[in-house]
Design a protein around this motif. Structure first.
Motif, PDB file in Angstrom:
ATOM      1  N   GLY A   1       3.421  -5.137   3.699  1.00 38.30           N
ATOM      2  CA  GLY A   1       4.832  -5.505   3.650  1.00 38.30           C
ATOM      3  C   GLY A   1       5.664  -4.578   2.786  1.00 38.30           C
ATOM      4  O   GLY A   1       6.881  -4.467   2.985  1.00 38.30           O
TER       5      GLY A   1
ATOM      6  N   VAL B   1       7.443  -2.207   4.905  1.00 35.84           N
ATOM      7  CA  VAL B   1       8.442  -2.766   5.830  1.00 35.84           C
ATOM      8  C   VAL B   1       9.320  -3.736   5.035  1.00 35.84           C
ATOM      9  O   VAL B   1       9.219  -4.956   5.186  1.00 35.84           O
TER      10      VAL B   1
ATOM     11  N   LEU C   1      12.375  -6.055   3.678  1.00 30.74           N
ATOM     12  CA  LEU C   1      13.416  -6.879   4.303  1.00 30.74           C
ATOM     13  C   LEU C   1      14.646  -6.770   3.423  1.00 30.74           C
ATOM     14  O   LEU C   1      14.709  -7.370   2.350  1.00 30.74           O
TER      15      LEU C   1
ATOM     16  N   PHE D   1      17.072  -9.335  11.302  1.00 35.89           N
ATOM     17  CA  PHE D   1      16.188 -10.454  10.963  1.00 35.89           C
ATOM     18  C   PHE D   1      17.036 -11.725  10.855  1.00 35.89           C
ATOM     19  O   PHE D   1      17.347 -12.188   9.753  1.00 35.89           O
TER      20      PHE D   1
ATOM     21  N   LEU E   1      14.739  -5.767   8.854  1.00 32.60           N
ATOM     22  CA  LEU E   1      13.471  -5.111   8.562  1.00 32.60           C
ATOM     23  C   LEU E   1      13.662  -3.608   8.732  1.00 32.60           C
ATOM     24  O   LEU E   1      14.214  -3.156   9.740  1.00 32.60           O
TER      25      LEU E   1
ATOM     26  N   PRO F   1       4.878  -7.380   9.309  1.00 28.56           N
ATOM     27  CA  PRO F   1       4.591  -7.188   7.882  1.00 28.56           C
ATOM     28  C   PRO F   1       3.825  -8.387   7.345  1.00 28.56           C
ATOM     29  O   PRO F   1       4.017  -9.516   7.810  1.00 28.56           O
TER      30      PRO F   1
ATOM     31  N   LEU G   1       6.867  -5.294  15.518  1.00 28.78           N
ATOM     32  CA  LEU G   1       7.266  -3.938  15.171  1.00 28.78           C
ATOM     33  C   LEU G   1       6.969  -2.929  16.279  1.00 28.78           C
ATOM     34  O   LEU G   1       7.432  -1.789  16.216  1.00 28.78           O
TER      35      LEU G   1
END
Length: 402
Positions: free
Chosen positions: A46, A49, A51, A89, A102, A125, A229
């Protein structure tokens, strides 16, 4: 529903899978390990990637909202648009009013797509593989890594020291809103104390959430699979363009009318551009203050990543020791209470060198005593009065207590 199980209670690792919600035959699987048989969801780090929260005008919808978001990201992180991919998102029921996205490196995404096996239903993620529910924060702590799902709208992965700072900041700012309870799995790593200080219950089993009035958390039960993704983030726009093509002449007339209306929006657009420039300047100032104190800031993402990697390397053996960030927080609280003016801080080999200016020698002695009473070891490296300057200049070397 209970927390998904696997051979290691801290979460999936390379070579392991775990089932998700009852009634589903999809397993969570760390991408790069041996591909499991049957349907599965591949999890990637994560931290690669993130947020990110964006400041988007409420009136923008559809492709226009995505375009503004991409410009904000490009201005904020200083990267070429071809090197990153952004995916809106929206929270459940959020529609076009999303304000988080993301963000991932395009080259890394290409590698993940190539690794996904035939049974892979999505690449996500790792923090999106945690159980989620409204008013609940789910946190999983493994050796040297923390995955956090903050309600249904936010999440991240980071090392323990950075994760504590991010959680504390989220609680202070209230974005997302503070939870009614926290589901904490794995090691504590000092995270439970953040919520205990705010009287937020911390539980280790999902069964303990029912008395607190929180719906049982679900894994992949809130539309997470739609954030795969592997998919092209602009495919929906291409399909929309194909549908609009037969209506190009009516659309052209509408665009002309919109152009007349848009002329009246020039002032608002210029104001938005000023806000974007101010946001970029604030981001660069934050990077300068916390990550790149000297030298030019040429590539924000690369330079910040290097600084974070260096901090992570320095904190790998944080078990049984006081981390530099925690020690700095203890020093800062005592210095703030003393009324001293901080001039410089430096860290080297478990020792913080602190340069302060105080009113007189008595105030300096009182500060040293206060630091020692706080359980810290203090050595006075220099204590003098400078010509032309008021007060006393003190240089202290502070380390954690035995």
């Amino acid at each position: 529903m209970v927390w998904p199980t696997c051979r290691d209670p801290r979460g999936p690792r390379a070579g392991e899978t775990r089932p998700v919600s009852a009634g589903q035959d999809i397993a969570l699987h760390a991408l790069g390990a041996e591909t499991p048989a049957g349907r599965h969801v591949a999890l990637v780090p994560g931290a690669e990637v993130p947020l990110l929260a964006l400041d988007l005008p409420e009136r923008l919808r559809g492709p226009a909202r995505e375009d503004v978001a991409r410009r904000q990201l490009r201005d904020r992180i200083g990267m070429d648009a071809a090197r990153i991919e952004m995916r809106p998102f929206p929270p459940p029921g959020g529609g076009d009013g999303w304000r988080r996205a993301l963000v991932a490196d395009a080259e890394a995404l290409a590698g993940w797509r190539a690794q996904a096996g035939p049974g892979c239903r999505a690449v996500l993620p790792d923090y999106l593989g945690l159980p989620a529910a409204a008013d609940l924060w789910s946190i999983n702590v493994t050796s040297g890594s923390v995955q956090a799902r903050l309600g249904l709208e936010d999440g991240f992965s980071a090392d323990p020291d950075l994760a504590r700072l991010m959680l504390d900041r989220a609680l202070e700012e209230g974005d997302p809103p503070a939870p009614k309870a926290v589901l904490l799995k794995g090691e504590d790593a000092g995270i439970g104390a953040l919520f205990a200080a705010r009287d937020i219950p911390v539980v280790s089993e999902a069964a303990a959430l029912d008395p607190l009035g929180i719906t049982a958390p679900q894994v992949l039960g809130h539309g997470e699979m739609s954030f795969d993704l592997r998919t092209d983030p602009r495919a929906a726009r291409d399909r929309l363009r194909a549908r609009v093509l037969p209506w190009r002449w009516p659309l052209l007339i509408g665009l002309l009318a919109a152009g007349l209306w848009g002329a009246a929006q020039v002032v608002g657009t210029r104001a938005l551009e000023r806000e974007i420039r101010a946001e970029r300047a604030a981001t660069l100032a934050l990077v300068r203050e916390n990550f790149v104190p000297t030298g030019p800031v040429l590539d924000v993402r690369t330079q910040v990543a290097r600084a974070l990697a260096a901090r992570q390397d320095a904190a790998r053996d944080w078990r049984g020791r006081v981390s530099p960030l925690t020690l700095l927080g203890q020093i800062a609280r005592v210095v703030d209470d003393s009324g001293a003016v901080s001039e410089d801080y430096g860290f080297d080999r478990d020792v913080w060198t602190v340069v302060l200016r105080l009113g007189d020698f008595a105030a300096a002695e009182a500060l040293v005593s206060a630091l020692r009473e706080a359980g810290l070891q203090v050595e006075v490296a220099d204590l003098r009065v400078s010509d032309g300057d008021s007060g006393v200049r003190a240089e202290l070397q502070v380390r954690a207590g035995e």
